[in-house]
Scaffold this motif. Structure first.
Motif, short mmCIF file in Angstrom:
data_model
loop_
_atom_site.label_atom_id
_atom_site.label_comp_id
_atom_site.label_asym_id
_atom_site.label_seq_id
_atom_site.Cartn_x
_atom_site.Cartn_y
_atom_site.Cartn_z
N LEU A 22 -8.06 -9.44 6.75
CA LEU A 22 -7.54 -10.18 5.61
C LEU A 22 -8.41 -11.37 5.26
CD1 LEU A 22 -3.68 -10.15 6.15
CD2 LEU A 22 -5.01 -8.89 4.47
N CYS A 25 -11.82 -10.48 3.43
CA CYS A 25 -11.78 -9.61 2.28
C CYS A 25 -12.23 -10.29 1.00
CB CYS A 25 -10.41 -8.98 2.09
SG CYS A 25 -9.19 -10.09 1.42
N ASN A 26 -12.81 -11.50 1.12
CA ASN A 26 -13.35 -12.16 -0.08
C ASN A 26 -14.41 -11.33 -0.78
OD1 ASN A 26 -11.83 -14.46 -0.05
ND2 ASN A 26 -13.16 -15.48 1.42
N HIS A 32 -9.54 -8.69 -5.62
CA HIS A 32 -9.46 -9.98 -6.32
C HIS A 32 -9.58 -9.78 -7.82
CE1 HIS A 32 -10.59 -11.27 -2.21
NE2 HIS A 32 -9.72 -12.21 -2.50
CU LIG Z 1 -8.76 -11.71 0.02
#
Ligand SMILES: [Cu+2]
Length: 284
Positions: A22, A25-26, A32
């Motif tokens: 988590l 996950c950028n 996003h």
């Molecule tokens: Cu994220």
């Protein structure tokens, strides 16, 4: 009992793995989204994932527990070599997946209709039409209402619905702006439609997601969303100052010659109906 100790360790390991996934996950642009369609698609992905985890997580945990509990060296447990059937287990094993598959199919049915790329986006603002032509190996974008064309760049204001009309001048290709919503195929002699919207100002990556030959890997473009209509019209004026034009089909065919790493190029004027000329030339 000993296996409880392992179960606890496994739980810690799982929590740690999920937390790592988590927090890193950028980089996952799909997770996003910056527009309404993208957000709805992410909800669908996460809902489906969550529902499937209802089965997968207990199965993974049970695999570990069972292999410890029923190991050959565990002499304390009852040994029953003739065991063959349990109604209780059959009911659990069949009812849970049937329920989940049923719920998943209802969600999928509903969302494939709701998220149909042909559906116009409901809004008070009039949509902007952008015609997309996949070339070897660059993207040509035409704004028919402003009579301008751009290679490898799209600009539009945020909160404004965009209707993309997509075709290809060559092999099959795929038009994809991951943060705004699903990809759609570009095919010669055909028109596909994709309705998208951006709800935040920013620069998003646009890619070609279907291999189309040597120059494919650099067939990328920026999608720039402006804060308001004024900024968008300022950009239109900038394009209008370009000395380059696509006045005839010959100008176009000249541009369409295969090339790699083509720079962003503005065309202040474009032949009327060029997009449909390109579709029709494959219909004869
Ligand atoms: Cu994220």
């Amino acid at each position: 009992m000993k296996y409880y100790k392992y179960a606890k360790k496994t739980k810690i390991l799982l929590t740690y793995t999920v937390a790592t996934l988590l927090s890193s996950c950028n980089n996952l642009v799909l997770m996003h989204p910056k527009g309404q369609i993208g957000i709805e698609q992410r909800t669908l992905i996460l809902t489906a994932l969550g529902m499937m985890l209802i089965i997968i997580i207990p199965v993974l945990i049970m695999t570990i527990i069972f292999s410890i509990k029923y190991r050959a060296s565990n002499k304390e447990k009852k040994y029953s070599p003739d065991w063959s059937h349990s109604k209780k287990i059959e009911i659990i094993i069949w009812s849970l997946p049937i329920t989940i598959v049923t719920i998943l199919s209802i969600i999928t049915w509903q969302s494939t209709h709701k998220l149909d790329p042909n559906n116009p986006i409901v809004s008070n603002i009039k949509p902007i039409i952008i015609e997309v032509i996949a070339l070897d190996w660059k993207w040509l974008f035409i704004y028919p209402n402003y009579k301008i064309a751009i290679v490898n760049e799209i600009v539009f204001p945020k909160n404004t619905p965009i209707e993309f009309r997509i075709t290809s001048n060559s092999v099959m290709n795929s038009f994809f702006i991951p943060q705004l919503g699903g990809q759609i195929y570009a095919m010669a002699g055909m028109k596909s439609t994709l309705n998208l919207i951006a709800n935040t100002q920013g620069i998003y990556k646009g890619i070609s997601s279907n291999f189309s030959g040597r120059g494919f890997s650099n067939m990328k473009f920026n999608v720039i969303t402006t804060n308001n209509q004024e900024e968008f019209h300022t950009w239109i004026k900038k394009v209008k100052t370009s000395s380059k034009q696509i006045e005839t089909i010959f100008d176009y065919e000249n541009l369409a010659i295969p090339s790699e790493n083509y720079p962003v190029t503005y065309f202040s004027n474009v032949k009327n109906g060029l997009f449909y000329d390109i579709i029709n030339k494959f219909m004869q």
